[in-house]
Enzyme design. Structure first.
Site, PDB file in Angstrom:
ATOM      1  N   CYS A 166      -3.384 -11.524  30.128  1.00 41.37           N
ATOM      2  CA  CYS A 166      -2.796 -10.669  29.097  1.00 41.37           C
ATOM      3  C   CYS A 166      -3.385 -10.922  27.716  1.00 41.37           C
ATOM      4  O   CYS A 166      -2.988 -10.261  26.748  1.00 41.37           O
ATOM      5  CB  CYS A 166      -1.291 -10.867  29.076  1.00 41.37           C
ATOM      6  N   GLU A 317       7.226 -18.399  21.254  1.00 45.56           N
ATOM      7  CA  GLU A 317       6.477 -17.741  20.195  1.00 45.56           C
ATOM      8  C   GLU A 317       7.278 -17.680  18.901  1.00 45.56           C
ATOM      9  O   GLU A 317       6.714 -17.833  17.801  1.00 45.56           O
ATOM     10  CB  GLU A 317       6.038 -16.339  20.612  1.00 45.56           C
ATOM     11  N   LYS A 335       5.639  -3.933  21.993  1.00 51.45           N
ATOM     12  CA  LYS A 335       5.931  -3.824  23.429  1.00 51.45           C
ATOM     13  C   LYS A 335       7.318  -3.253  23.704  1.00 51.45           C
ATOM     14  O   LYS A 335       7.598  -2.828  24.822  1.00 51.45           O
ATOM     15  CB  LYS A 335       5.779  -5.187  24.105  1.00 51.45           C
ATOM     16  N   HIS A 340       4.589  -3.903  28.536  1.00 49.44           N
ATOM     17  CA  HIS A 340       3.507  -4.891  28.539  1.00 49.44           C
ATOM     18  C   HIS A 340       2.313  -4.307  29.285  1.00 49.44           C
ATOM     19  O   HIS A 340       2.336  -4.152  30.501  1.00 49.44           O
ATOM     20  CB  HIS A 340       3.971  -6.182  29.204  1.00 49.44           C
TER      21      HIS A 340
END
Length: 410
Positions: A166, A317, A335, A340
Site C-alpha cells: 500500500c 499513525e 480514504k 483504501h
C-alpha cells in the site's frame, strides 16, 4: 546545493490524472472528496461474500475512453492508461516539446491484474485448458500497466513497476524524484494503479479481519481515525502525476501545482501485516523525507495521513503525527471517501495534496466524528480553507514498507 557543489533541481507536479471511486477524472474526484461524499456501496461483484461492499469505480466506460484495445487490458491497466492520458493533457506539453526518449514512467501496484488471474483460473477449472485466454499472462502481469502507458503515449524513457504493497504509489513518486534529480529523465509520469476489488482479494482481507463489516451502512464504513472504526473498505482506481524540473516547466510557461521537495522510506522489519507498534521506523521515513526537503516538522501545515480505518494502524499513525508534528498540524485522510486503493492510494493522496496547494483547500476526513482519547487536528465535517505552504503525505504497507513525500508550494 548538493555535497559535490551542484545545484539540486526543483521538481514540480505539472499534470494530474485520476480514475477513482470518487470520480473518473480529477475535477470530479476533487469535488466529491472536498464534499466528503463516501463512495462505498454494495458491490455486485462481491454478492454473497462476508463483505459485499466496496469503493468501486463507477461510470467508467473503457471502450469509450480507450477504444477497443481496452478489451486486451486488465482493469488495473485501463485505469492507469486513462489517468496517464488525463495527466499529460493537463500538463499540456506543446507538440514535440518533450523528447520521448527522456520521458519515464514509474507505476506502483500491490497486486496487478488480479481479476484476470481469478477469471482465467475459473475458466480452467470449469471448462478446461482451451478456454484459457492466450493473453492471460501479458494482460495480468504487474509490469503491464507501466508498459501500456509507454505504448499508449509513445514514450521511450525508463519504465518501472514497484510493488511495496500500500506504499507503492508513494514509492513511485520517490523514484521519479530521484530520476529527475539525477538527470536520467526530463519528465516522469509517476503514480499507482489497482483493480483488486475481486472475490478472492476481498475474502482474503476479510479473513485477516482487515475489512470493515459495516454492511448495514456501507457509506459510513470507511472511518479513518474515528473511535468507531472497524477496518478499511476496499477501493480501486489509479492516479498519475507528471513530474518535471521546475526550470523546464517554467520554460514552457507552466507553474505547476506543487513542488516535490523530499522523499523518505524505511522498513519496519517486524511482521507480515502489522505495523511496528511504536511507529519508530515510520517516523524515520518522515524524518528522512523532511531532511531531504530541508524542512522542519514545525513548517508542515498539512499531513495527508495513510489512515485506513483499522483500529491499530490509525492509532499508531495518530501517535506518530502528534510526536513529530504536534497537535496543531491539520490532518486529513481522503480514504473516508475513496476507501483504501492499496497500491494506488499514495499516488491519489499525493494528487489531492497537490490540489490542496493549488486551491487553498484541505478536504475533510469523511465519517470522522470522534477520536476518543488523544489529540490531533483532524479536518472533518467540511473542507478547510487555508494556505498550505508545506505538506506531508504518508503511506504504509504490509510487510513494513514506509514511504513519505513532502510537497511544497510553488
Amino acid at each position: 546545493m548538493t555535497a559535490d557543489g551542484f545545484r539540486r533541481p526543483d521538481v514540480v507536479i505539472t499534470g494530474i490524472g485520476m480514475v477513482t471511486p470518487a470520480g473518473t477524472d480529477t475535477a470530479t474526484a476533487w469535488k466529491a472528496t472536498c464534499a466528503g461524499q463516501p463512495a462505498a456501496a454494495a458491490d455486485p461483484r462481491l454478492a454473497g461474500l462476508g463483505v459485499d461492499f466496496s469503493c468501486a469505480v463507477t461510470g467508467f466506460d473503457p471502450e469509450r475512453v480507450l477504444g477497443v484495445d481496452s478489451r486486451r487490458m486488465d482493469p488495473f491497466t485501463r485505469f492507469a492508461v486513462a489517468a496517464a492520458r488525463e495527466a499529460v493533457a493537463d500538463a499540456a506539453p506543446a507538440s514535440g516539446s518533450w523528447d520521448a526518449a527522456r520521458v519515464g514512467v514509474v507505476m506502483g501496484t500491490a497486486v496487478g491484474g488480479q481479476g484476470t488471474w481469478e477469471e482465467q483460473a475459473q475458466r480452467l477449472r470449469d471448462r478446461g485448458p482451451r478456454a484459457v485466454n492466450p493473453l492471460t499472462v501479458p494482460k495480468a502481469i504487474g509490469n503491464i500497466a507501466a508498459a501500456s502507458v509507454t505504448m499508449d503515449l509513445g514514450v521511450h524513457g525508463p519504465s518501472f513497476t514497484l510493488s511495496t504493497a500500500c506504499a507503492a504509489g508513494t514509492t513511485a513518486l520517490g523514484l521519479a524524484l530521484d530520476l529527475l534529480r539525477a538527470g536520467r529523465c526530463d519528465v516522469v509520469l509517476a503514480g499507482g494503479t489497482e483493480a483488486a476489488v475481486t472475490p478472492l482479494v476481498s475474502t482474503a482481507f476479510d479473513r485477516l479481519r482487515a475489512l470493515s463489516r459495516r454492511g448495514d451502512d456501507p457509506s459510513a464504513a470507511s472511518r479513518p481515525f474515528d473511535e468507531q472504526r472497524d477496518g478499511f473498505v476496499l477501493g480501486e482506481g489509479a492516479a498519475v502525476l507528471v513530474l518535471e524540473r521546475a526550470d523546464d516547466a517554467r520554460a514552457r510557461g507552466r507553474r505547476g501545482y506543487a513542488r516535490v521537495l523530499g522523499y523518505g522510506a524505511s522498513s519496519d522489519a517486524h511482521h507480515l501485516t502489522a505495523p511496528d507498534a511504536d511507529g519508530h521506523y515510520a517516523r524515520l521515513a518522515v524524518r528522512q523525507a523532511l531532511d531531504d526537503a530541508r524542512g522542519g516538522a514545525s513548517d508542515v501545515v498539512l499531513v495527508n495521513a495513510h489512515a485506513t480505518g483499522t483500529p491499530q494502524g490509525d492509532a499508531i499513525e495518530a501517535r506518530l503525527v502528534e510526536r513529530v508534528f504536534g497537535p496543531d498540524t491539520a490532518v486529513t485522510s481522503t480514504k473516508g471517501v475513496t476507501g483504501h486503493m492499496l497500491g494506488a492510494a499514495g499516488a491519489v493522496e499525493a494528487a489531492f495534496t497537490a490540489l490542496s496547494f493549488d486551491r487553498g483547500v484541505i478536504p475533510p476526513t469523511a465519517n470522522f466524528h470522534s477520536a476518543g482519547a488523544g489529540g490531533i487536528d483532524i479536518v472533518h465535517g467540511a473542507p478547510r480553507h487555508a494556505p498550505v505552504p508545506l505538506a506531508v503525505s504518508n503511506s504504509f504497507g504490509f510487510g513494513g514498507h514506509n514511504a513519505v513525500v513532502v510537497l511544497g508550494s510553488v
